[in-house]
Every structure is written in C-alpha cells, then in structure tokens.
Design an enzyme around this catalytic site. Structure first.
Site, PDB file in Angstrom:
ATOM      1  N   ASP A 184       0.854  -1.187   0.000  1.00 49.50           N
ATOM      2  CA  ASP A 184       0.000   0.000   0.000  1.00 49.50           C
ATOM      3  C   ASP A 184       0.892   1.240   0.000  1.00 49.50           C
ATOM      4  OD1 ASP A 184      -2.987   1.000   0.798  1.00 49.50           O
ATOM      5  OD2 ASP A 184      -1.471   2.242   1.775  1.00 49.50           O
ATOM      6  N   ASN A 242      -2.489  13.147  -3.210  1.00 49.59           N
ATOM      7  CA  ASN A 242      -3.578  13.699  -4.016  1.00 49.59           C
ATOM      8  C   ASN A 242      -3.956  15.112  -3.573  1.00 49.59           C
ATOM      9  OD1 ASN A 242      -4.053  11.625  -5.867  1.00 49.59           O
ATOM     10  ND2 ASN A 242      -5.347  10.491  -4.455  1.00 49.59           N
ATOM     11  N   HIS A 300      -4.735  14.919  -8.392  1.00 52.71           N
ATOM     12  CA  HIS A 300      -4.990  13.514  -8.725  1.00 52.71           C
ATOM     13  C   HIS A 300      -4.133  13.015  -9.885  1.00 52.71           C
ATOM     14  CE1 HIS A 300      -8.301  12.697  -5.950  1.00 52.71           C
ATOM     15  NE2 HIS A 300      -8.664  13.963  -6.139  1.00 52.71           N
ATOM     16  N   ASP A 327      -1.972   9.653  -9.820  1.00 52.13           N
ATOM     17  CA  ASP A 327      -1.946   8.614 -10.862  1.00 52.13           C
ATOM     18  C   ASP A 327      -0.509   8.298 -11.267  1.00 52.13           C
ATOM     19  OD1 ASP A 327      -4.687   8.557 -10.833  1.00 52.13           O
ATOM     20  OD2 ASP A 327      -4.947   9.673 -12.713  1.00 52.13           O
ATOM     21  N   GLU A 332      -4.947   2.314  -3.935  1.00 54.99           N
ATOM     22  CA  GLU A 332      -3.483   2.384  -3.900  1.00 54.99           C
ATOM     23  C   GLU A 332      -2.870   1.123  -3.327  1.00 54.99           C
ATOM     24  OE1 GLU A 332      -4.892   4.537  -0.102  1.00 54.99           O
ATOM     25  OE2 GLU A 332      -5.572   4.308  -2.160  1.00 54.99           O
TER      26      GLU A 332
END
Length: 305
Positions: free
Chosen positions: A180, A188, A193, A197, A223
């Site tokens: 994770d 973010n 965002h 990504d 994630e």
C-alpha cells in the site's frame, strides 16, 4: 505406459520420429498461427505458435507450460507439417480432444477447439498480424488495470484461487505480498490527482521490473497492490517485499514541476500461515500484517502478526 497425472516422480522422454526432410518452421509472413485460451482466469490469452515442435504439459520446461489439474507432465505436442500444425497426444492420463473428440494425432484446422484434460481449452486460429494484434489488445483490456497496467482484481481472484489449489495439491510454496502506498491521500491533496496517478504508475513500474516472469502483480484497490509469488516461502516473500520497499523509496516520481518521494508498507502471507489455505485466507493474513505495518510507522514490511 500412460503418464499418470498424479505421479511427478519420473519424467518420460519423447522421441521425435525424424523424417527424411527436416520440417521447416512456419513462414514469417502475413499469417500467424495462434492458440487462444478459452477457460479460466487466462481466457482470451494469445499464444503465438512458432517452431516445428512445441511441447505442452505441466512440466516447467514445456514450451506451453500448463500447471493445472488434469494436465499431464508431458501431455501433448504440436508438429509443423506440410503448412499446418498437427497435435499429437503423448499418452496423457486425461486425454487430448479436438472438437470434442479424443484424438491421438490430428491435423488442426482454423477454428478448431483443442482441449487438454478436463479443463484447459484453446481455440486454434490462423490470423493475419492485424487480427492477432486485436486479439492481444482485447485480452489485455479484459485482465489489466487501464491506468497502471497491473492485472485487475477480477483476474487476481481467479488466478490466486488456481495458484493456491496447485500449491496445496503438490505441496509447493506460495506466498502473497500486499503493498500500500503510504500517505497517498496526502499526495492527491497536495499535488493533485494526476500526480497521484503518476505515483501509482511509477509504483507498479518499480515493482514489475524486479519480479520474475511467473510472478503476478495486481491492483487490489485504489493504492493497494497484491503480488503473487509462486514457489516462494514466507521468509523469501519478506525479502522480496523489503527489496520492493527499498526500490520504491529510492525512486522519485516526477509529476509536472514536482518531484514526489513515496514509500510503501506491506504484509506477507504464505500457505503455511493458514490452517486451511485459501485465496481469501492468504489475502486476509497479508492485509492484517499490512495494517500492523501502517500502525507501526509505515515504510516497512511485516511477515508476522
């Protein structure tokens, strides 16, 4: 003597009956000869057939490796003869079938359905390069996460069930690693965002570059990623996890004008960790250890707890 599907102790040697003229490989031109999987988690997968002799079986050195229940170690082979492939059963325990009929040897025609044992099914196709490319793109889009290129969760579920069943049946090692991205919400919120990504794409790239071809990387959640490690015991999985953790930490991500430094936390589990091993049990154990790694300060891999 037929190859007993339940006996891995011996390996039968198949002698190829050479002819006066050595067969030539399929010409590299506009046509491709392919096998398209029609069953299980690999449905739609395209295998291009090349060479004059192709082995199919459960043994790892087979050109088409099929580590599945009901497939014999040396199950069948494909031979290139007179412009087409011929499939030949190698005295397999559970048989080779073409169009539903059990065969010993048969020339394949475009569109034939080939089955090995009770569950592995292919469609034999003669395509042009454009059609083959479309087939591959369709398969990729059905099993891959569109953003990161990791396998998607649906594929992961089917593949992990198959891997656990194989490990239990053969008494082999199997581990999973749940990873994770730490503080992903903060990434973010701080950078946007698109930057988030980019972090996910870079994380999968870093993970994939250091794994073996038989390992599977899948996007489990937003994630979160799960890695399937075939033939690896718990201690080995922890070592893999630590290597991946260090690699992600050492790989800055560029997003626009920003450079982002990320870390991951992880939890490991193996079939030896569960009283009754199953896909669900392994994921639950790995997820619990991931949670403990997060609570313990992040940027760490745990194989206990």
């Amino acid at each position: 003597m037929p190859d007993d599907d339940f006996d891995d102790a011996t390996e039968r040697t198949v002698v190829f009956d050479r002819r006066d003229l050595v067969p030539q490989e399929p010409a590299k031109g506009s046509k491709s000869h392919v096998f398209v999987r029609m069953d299980g988690s690999d449905v739609g997968q395209v295998t291009t057939l090349t060479g004059t002799e192709i082995s199919l079986g459960r043994i790892a050195k087979s050109e088409i490796h099929l580590p599945f229940e009901g497939v014999s170690r040396s199950h069948a082979r494909l031979l290139w003869e007179d412009g087409a492939y011929v499939i030949e059963d190698l005295a397999s325990a559970n048989g080779t079938f073409v169009q539903g009929n059990r065969i010993q040897r048969q020339r394949l025609a475009d569109g034939d359905v080939v089955q090995l044992g009770p569950r592995v099914v292919f469609r034999y196709s003669v395509t042009d390069t454009g059609e083959e490319r479309i087939l591959r793109q369709l398969y990729e889009s059905s099993v891959k996460d569109s953003l990161t290129g990791a396998y998607n969760r649906e594929y992961l579920g089917e593949r992990l069930k198959a891997e656990v069943a194989y490990a239990k049946r053969h008494g082999t090692s199997l581990s999973v690693l749940m990873l994770d991205v730490d503080h992903f919400k903060k990434v973010n919120d701080t950078y946007g965002h698109q930057a988030g990504d980019a972090v996910l794409v870079a994380t999968v790239g870093a993970i994939s570059r250091t794994l073996r071809s038989e390992d599977v990387v899948a996007r489990y959640g937003g994630e979160e990623f799960l890695v399937i490690l075939r033939g690896i015991e718990l201690a080995g999985a922890a070592s893999v996890g630590e290597r991946l953790r260090g690699l992600v930490e050492a790989t800055p991500v560029t997003a626009g004008v920003s450079t982002i430094h990320c870390t991951v936390s992880g939890g490991c589990a193996s079939v030896a960790c569960a009283e009754n091993p199953s896909a669900e049990a392994l994921v639950a154990i790995a997820d619990r250890r991931l949670y403990l790694a997060k609570r313990g300060g992040r940027n760490r891999i745990l194989a206990t707890g």
